[in-house]
Design a protein around this motif. Sequence first.
Motif, PDB file in Angstrom:
ATOM      1  N   ALA A  98       0.810  -1.220   0.000  1.00  0.00           N
ATOM      2  CA  ALA A  98       0.000   0.000   0.000  1.00  0.00           C
ATOM      3  C   ALA A  98       0.844   1.270   0.000  1.00  0.00           C
ATOM      4  CB  ALA A  98      -0.939   0.012   1.203  1.00  0.00           C
TER       5      ALA A  98
ATOM      6  N   PRO B  20       3.100   3.814  -1.943  1.00  0.00           N
ATOM      7  CA  PRO B  20       3.480   4.166  -3.314  1.00  0.00           C
ATOM      8  C   PRO B  20       4.989   4.256  -3.514  1.00  0.00           C
ATOM      9  CG  PRO B  20       2.562   6.065  -2.162  1.00  0.00           C
ATOM     10  CD  PRO B  20       2.294   4.871  -1.309  1.00  0.00           C
TER      11      PRO B  20
ATOM     12  N   LYS C   9       1.390   1.752 -10.731  1.00  0.00           N
ATOM     13  CA  LYS C   9       0.811   1.310  -9.460  1.00  0.00           C
ATOM     14  C   LYS C   9       1.015   2.389  -8.400  1.00  0.00           C
ATOM     15  CE  LYS C   9      -0.847  -1.483  -6.302  1.00  0.00           C
ATOM     16  NZ  LYS C   9      -2.283  -1.826  -6.228  1.00  0.00           N
TER      17      LYS C   9
ATOM     18  N   LEU D  86      -1.876   4.725  -6.332  1.00  0.00           N
ATOM     19  CA  LEU D  86      -1.933   4.861  -4.882  1.00  0.00           C
ATOM     20  C   LEU D  86      -1.859   6.319  -4.441  1.00  0.00           C
ATOM     21  CD1 LEU D  86       0.383   1.877  -3.887  1.00  0.00           C
ATOM     22  CD2 LEU D  86      -2.066   2.062  -3.394  1.00  0.00           C
ATOM     23  N   ASN D  87      -1.061   7.113  -5.155  1.00  0.00           N
ATOM     24  CA  ASN D  87      -0.943   8.540  -4.830  1.00  0.00           C
ATOM     25  C   ASN D  87      -0.598   9.315  -6.098  1.00  0.00           C
ATOM     26  OD1 ASN D  87      -0.330  11.113  -3.926  1.00  0.00           O
ATOM     27  ND2 ASN D  87       0.690  10.417  -2.071  1.00  0.00           N
TER      28      ASN D  87
END
Length: 306
Positions: free
Chosen positions: A213, A215, A240, A244-245
């Motif tokens: 989880a 980044p 990815k 996430l951010n």
Amino acid sequence: MSYQSGATLTATQAYSNLNANCLSLSILAYSLAEYLGLDGQFQKVHIPEYWALDNGFNLLTGHINLKVRESEKQVVNRKVIYPEERSLIIDFDPNSRQEAFKTSNINKARITAMFYNNKGAAAMLKHDYDIAFSYYKAAVDIDSNYSGAWGNLGVLFRLTSDFENAETAYQYAISLDPDNNTALGNLARLYNLTDRQDLGQAILAKLDKKRQANPYYHISLGNDAYTTARYQDAIKHYKKARDLNPTLHDTDFGLARTYYQLGDLKLAKKHLTLANDKADFDHDKQRYEGKLQALRSHTAKLTHYQ
């Protein structure tokens, strides 16, 4: 003054150079506060694991700030205008200021150990291993409970093929801080190097699950893939991280340079522009703007010769 992540300087040097990292700027701020008769308290900011790529090494980056308050000591010839107790947080990272990260107090011995540890890492990157060892030794001499310095000492031993002492240093770093994931990851790497793959893979599997989880973990994986020319893997990890951010400039810079290597100049320019827009610090913006200018010039030449 400007923030520069790699510049670990004394307070005097930071004041003269007008740039330094958060550690050095906080030390300077502490010195100025002390001179003015204020009390300063260094604080560790518990940010998510963040790695910065430097000379092929993924370096874990920590963060500190400084709490300043009116001194309780009686000082001659000083008049207090606002007598109520209050404090101010001085933090040189805008990302940290925007987030309500947990903090914990750290003393001057730990700050000094962090300073020597940073100096050791800089020397190690330059392959000045004797100097690096001297700095790491100074760090653990002044604060023997500083897990980060013991972990880096382990890396130094591994680089010099002293695997036995490397393992001892890693194990001690982990005993001091069981959440030192960097030392755990480096211990796993050492296990893999010394034909104990089962032990190494078990640690790596736990760390991978724990970091999914984050980044910055995927940015780190993307950087690893990029440096080994696994460009499609790099793109997957950077995307990815972006999912996430989406506010991190590091992600778009990773995508930009990867697409550039693949010859997709349009996407390279797009993500380099996004990285420039998202960057907080002037030195990052200047770096991205310089690369954008070089990319525009390269594109113009290609168009001209067509």
